[in-house]
Design a protein around this motif. Structure first.
Motif, PDB file in Angstrom:
ATOM      1  N   THR A 133       0.865  -1.184   0.000  1.00  0.00           N
ATOM      2  CA  THR A 133       0.000   0.000   0.000  1.00  0.00           C
ATOM      3  C   THR A 133       0.906   1.240   0.000  1.00  0.00           C
ATOM      4  O   THR A 133       2.129   1.126   0.085  1.00  0.00           O
ATOM      5  CB  THR A 133      -0.882   0.025   1.262  1.00  0.00           C
ATOM      6  N   ARG A 134       0.295   2.396  -0.041  1.00  0.00           N
ATOM      7  CA  ARG A 134       1.054   3.653  -0.112  1.00  0.00           C
ATOM      8  C   ARG A 134       2.071   3.799   1.032  1.00  0.00           C
ATOM      9  O   ARG A 134       3.211   4.173   0.816  1.00  0.00           O
ATOM     10  CB  ARG A 134       0.018   4.782  -0.065  1.00  0.00           C
ATOM     11  N   GLU A 154      -3.259  -1.592  -5.796  1.00  0.00           N
ATOM     12  CA  GLU A 154      -3.836  -1.258  -7.114  1.00  0.00           C
ATOM     13  C   GLU A 154      -4.181  -2.513  -7.899  1.00  0.00           C
ATOM     14  O   GLU A 154      -5.284  -2.680  -8.400  1.00  0.00           O
ATOM     15  CB  GLU A 154      -2.786  -0.524  -7.959  1.00  0.00           C
ATOM     16  N   ASP A 165     -10.827  -0.617   8.511  1.00  0.00           N
ATOM     17  CA  ASP A 165     -10.632   0.825   8.346  1.00  0.00           C
ATOM     18  C   ASP A 165     -10.441   1.452   9.722  1.00  0.00           C
ATOM     19  O   ASP A 165     -11.391   1.594  10.505  1.00  0.00           O
ATOM     20  CB  ASP A 165     -11.900   1.379   7.658  1.00  0.00           C
ATOM     21  N   SER A 171      -3.561   5.490   3.264  1.00  0.00           N
ATOM     22  CA  SER A 171      -3.539   6.913   2.917  1.00  0.00           C
ATOM     23  C   SER A 171      -4.994   7.376   2.762  1.00  0.00           C
ATOM     24  O   SER A 171      -5.913   6.553   2.585  1.00  0.00           O
ATOM     25  CB  SER A 171      -2.780   7.132   1.607  1.00  0.00           C
ATOM     26  N   ALA A 172      -5.184   8.695   2.805  1.00  0.00           N
ATOM     27  CA  ALA A 172      -6.549   9.232   2.675  1.00  0.00           C
ATOM     28  C   ALA A 172      -7.157   8.805   1.335  1.00  0.00           C
ATOM     29  O   ALA A 172      -8.345   8.436   1.267  1.00  0.00           O
ATOM     30  CB  ALA A 172      -6.505  10.751   2.788  1.00  0.00           C
ATOM     31  N   ASP A 173      -6.351   8.811   0.269  1.00  0.00           N
ATOM     32  CA  ASP A 173      -6.854   8.390  -1.051  1.00  0.00           C
ATOM     33  C   ASP A 173      -7.287   6.935  -1.046  1.00  0.00           C
ATOM     34  O   ASP A 173      -8.312   6.570  -1.625  1.00  0.00           O
ATOM     35  CB  ASP A 173      -5.754   8.536  -2.118  1.00  0.00           C
ATOM     36  N   GLU A 174      -6.448   6.114  -0.417  1.00  0.00           N
ATOM     37  CA  GLU A 174      -6.789   4.679  -0.373  1.00  0.00           C
ATOM     38  C   GLU A 174      -8.101   4.481   0.397  1.00  0.00           C
ATOM     39  O   GLU A 174      -8.958   3.689  -0.024  1.00  0.00           O
ATOM     40  CB  GLU A 174      -5.663   3.889   0.301  1.00  0.00           C
ATOM     41  N   THR A 203     -10.593   6.564   0.775  1.00  0.00           N
ATOM     42  CA  THR A 203     -11.727   7.025  -0.040  1.00  0.00           C
ATOM     43  C   THR A 203     -12.059   5.982  -1.104  1.00  0.00           C
ATOM     44  O   THR A 203     -13.214   5.617  -1.312  1.00  0.00           O
ATOM     45  CB  THR A 203     -11.375   8.375  -0.723  1.00  0.00           C
ATOM     46  N   ARG A 204     -11.015   5.490  -1.749  1.00  0.00           N
ATOM     47  CA  ARG A 204     -11.222   4.514  -2.825  1.00  0.00           C
ATOM     48  C   ARG A 204     -11.838   3.225  -2.276  1.00  0.00           C
ATOM     49  O   ARG A 204     -12.803   2.689  -2.822  1.00  0.00           O
ATOM     50  CB  ARG A 204      -9.867   4.240  -3.493  1.00  0.00           C
TER      51      ARG A 204
END
Ligand code: SAM
Length: 245
Positions: A115-116, A154, A170, A201-204, A206-207
């Motif tokens: 992950t990130r 991804e 989460d 990460s915040a993006d992960e 949200t996704r």
């Protein structure tokens, strides 16, 4: 009369059936004959992840190899529930712990995922697989999880099968009953996703939250270490939808 040594369990890759001959490799021979001091005529238990568990007799015992003969089946094969454990690799010993506990808790597949914020970029899948085998040998299991080579989050999400749900652990979720959320989602094919020490990460987040196949869950009001979170998530899943339910 065979000595009562049949508590010793060994994972082998050979097919197992009555009379089947099983050749031992160097490590297995060393373990049985040098460490455990077994001799010709003693019995051990064998499993291969497909044919259940078999009592087998030692036919030949040498320093560097040996031969066993399968005598009788002692357990039929039972696959664990169709549950994958995906986790971001952490420190070596804690990653090994996750593989061991995933096996004991009945995961069918173990998948390291980058992950990130994953801060360990090297994972030895072979070492993890060896930990899974050892855990299965010690816990009386007849199946060993597949250990996949590490992949990026991804890629895992891009290849996600349409009939499988994702229990997204989460750490930013507040409240909610994880067991109830799993029950509502239902189904018998799942993957659990645990993030790295640095979290998602915040993006992960949200996704992941937006994925139609994902069920975001909280594991309670405390932030757990990733290895603890893996065991907690496996426990909730097994008790709700798995073979404890
Ligand atoms: N750095 C993050 C923070 O402080 O918020 C903590 C990450 S935690 C050590 C590692 C992973 O365990 C998380 O990404 C999550 O998947 C899981 N986890 C830990 N505690 C959790 C909780 N209370 N609820 C859901 N997941 C949790």
């Amino acid at each position: 009369m065979a000595r009562a040594t049949a508590k010793i369990r060994l994972y082998v890759t050979a097919e197992l059936s009555a009379g089947a001959s099983v050749a031992l490799d160097r490590d297995q021979a060393r373990y049985l004959f040098s460490v455990m001091r077994l001799v010709v005529g003693d019995d051990v238990l064998l499993f291969n992840g497909a044919d259940g568990e078999w009592r087998a007799r030692i036919i030949a015992a040498r320093k560097k190899d040996g031969v066993l003969e399968a005598v009788e089946q002692t357990k039929v094969h039972m696959s664990p529930p169709d549950l994958w454990l995906m986790f971001a690799p952490i420190k070596k010993a804690r990653t090994d712990f996750i593989a061991e506990k995933a096996t004991e808790m009945g995961a069918r597949r173990v998948m390291p995922v980058f992950t990130r914020h994953t801060n360990s970029d090297r994972v030895n899948a072979e070492r993890l697989a060896a930990h899974c085998v050892e855990a299965a040998e010690q816990c009386g299991l007849v199946a060993v999880p597949d250990v996949l080579a590490p992949q990026t989050l991804e890629k895992v999400l891009a290849d996600w099968p349409g009939d499988r749900r994702l229990m997204f652990c989460d750490e930013t979720a507040v409240g909610g009953d994880a067991a109830e959320a799993l029950r509502r989602a239902g189904g018998d094919k799942w993957g659990i996703l645990i993030g790295p020490e640095g979290g998602f990460s915040a993006d992960e987040i949200t996704r992941l939250r937006a994925l139609p196949f994902a069920t975001p869950v909280s594991l309670g009001p405390r932030i757990l270490r990733a290895d603890t979170a893996a065991v907690a998530a496996l426990t909730i899943w097994q008790a709700t939808l798995g073979d404890w339910a």
